[in-house]
Enzyme design. Structure first.
Site, PDB file in Angstrom:
ATOM      1  CG  HIS A  96      -5.431   3.260  -1.070  1.00 45.20           C
ATOM      2  ND1 HIS A  96      -4.767   3.958  -0.094  1.00 45.20           N
ATOM      3  CD2 HIS A  96      -4.484   2.586  -1.773  1.00 45.20           C
ATOM      4  CE1 HIS A  96      -3.470   3.724  -0.226  1.00 45.20           C
ATOM      5  NE2 HIS A  96      -3.267   2.906  -1.232  1.00 45.20           N
ATOM      6  CB  SER A 215       6.979  -1.549   0.834  1.00 45.21           C
ATOM      7  OG  SER A 215       6.673  -0.493   1.723  1.00 45.21           O
TER       8      SER A 215
HETATM    9  P1  PGA Z   1       3.499   1.911  -1.610  1.00 43.03           P
HETATM   10  O1  PGA Z   1       1.927   2.168  -1.697  1.00 43.03           O
HETATM   11  O2  PGA Z   1       3.878   1.078  -2.809  1.00 43.03           O
HETATM   12  O3  PGA Z   1       4.116   3.287  -1.640  1.00 43.03           O
HETATM   13  O4  PGA Z   1       3.756   1.192  -0.331  1.00 43.03           O
HETATM   14  C1  PGA Z   1       1.054   1.163  -2.155  1.00 43.03           C
HETATM   15  C2  PGA Z   1      -0.359   1.686  -2.170  1.00 43.03           C
HETATM   16  O5  PGA Z   1      -0.706   2.482  -1.288  1.00 43.03           O
HETATM   17  O6  PGA Z   1      -1.171   1.328  -3.044  1.00 43.03           O
END
Ligand code: PGA
Length: 261
Positions: A96, A215
């Protein structure tokens, strides 16, 4: 056509009580469904609470957010793949962007973690994605970064095991910023990943799900899921609220996937 996968990455949010509350609220509105797969990655300390609240729901699986690459030993604060499997996890996030960029994990460490996961019977969900700086250098750079992360990350797995992994494309500039990739942006990179996988694994690469993350919210989930080569979503912020997560999960239908096997 692939069954879409909707994965919630809670990051360092929702301890045991909040995880149990979330599950109760979510499950009350989400009866068993087999036209999509829902995954949760709670924090390790909330794993058991989430699992208990989940009870008998084979359509929903749990994973952990991180493992150490060693099977056991003097690594204070860490958990091994075997421990995660023993606790009931089926999957683990590897690579990640927060692990890569906040904790300095390298592609080689990701490869070791994927190998450790497979040894213990956990499915790795390998995340790849370019930074804003890399994207601004042009699409060739994006392709190079994502291809390297993918090839090195899977390098310690047999082709059969590599074909059992999940991949997530998560552009770093889209994570937690409110600035999602457009469905076209996502498809463009997913197609690169799909090509790389085909070169590496041949025919069996067709089975690998490629998720988009960055996002995602209830307003953009459906159009991202419909984008070609997008087989699911990995969601951070918008997965923390049970109603917002429910809306995202409900935007998935098997026909949403752009990939036809
Ligand atoms: P987010 O994070 O949906 O808050 O942008 C996605 C992720 O880090 O897996």
């Amino acid at each position: 056509m692939k069954t879409p996968i909707l994965a919630a990455n809670w990051k360092m949010n929702h301890g045991p009580s909040a995880a149990a509350d979330f599950m109760r609220t979510f499950l009350a509105s989400y009866p068993r469904q087999y036209d999509r797969t829902v995954l949760f990655f709670p924090p390790a300390l909330a794993f058991h609470a989430a699992q208990e609240a989940l009870d008998d729901r084979p359509d929903i699986q749990l994973g952990v957010q991180n493992i150490h690459s060693a099977d056991n030993g003097a690594f204070t604060g860490e958990n091994s793949a075997a421990m995660a499997r023993d606790a009931g996890a089926h999957l683990v996030l590897v690579g990640h962007s927060e692990r890569r960029h906040v904790f300095g994990e390298t592609d080689e460490q990701c490869a070791e973690k994927c190998a450790a996961a497979e040894r213990a019977g956990l499915t790795p969900l390998l995340c790849v994605g370019e930074t804003l700086e890399q994207r601004e250098r042009g699409f060739d750079e994006v392709k190079a970064v994502v291809s390297r992360q993918l090839r090195v990350g899977l390098s310690k797995l047999s082709p059969g095991d590599a074909a059992d992994t999940l991949i997530a494309y998560e552009p770093v500039w889209a994570i937690g910023t409110g600035k999602n990739a457009t469905p076209e942006d996502a498809s463009e990179v997913h197609a690169v990943i799909r090509r790389e996988l085909r070169e590496m694994l041949g025919e069996r690469s067709g089975a690998v799900h490629i998720l988009y993350g960055g996002s995602v919210n209830p307003g953009n989930a459906e159009s991202l899921l419909k984008a070609s080569d997008v087989d699911g979503l990995l969601v951070g912020g918008a997965s923390l609220d049970a109603n917002s997560w429910l809306a995202i999960v409900q935007s998935a239908r098997e026909e949403s996937s752009g990939e036809i096997d």
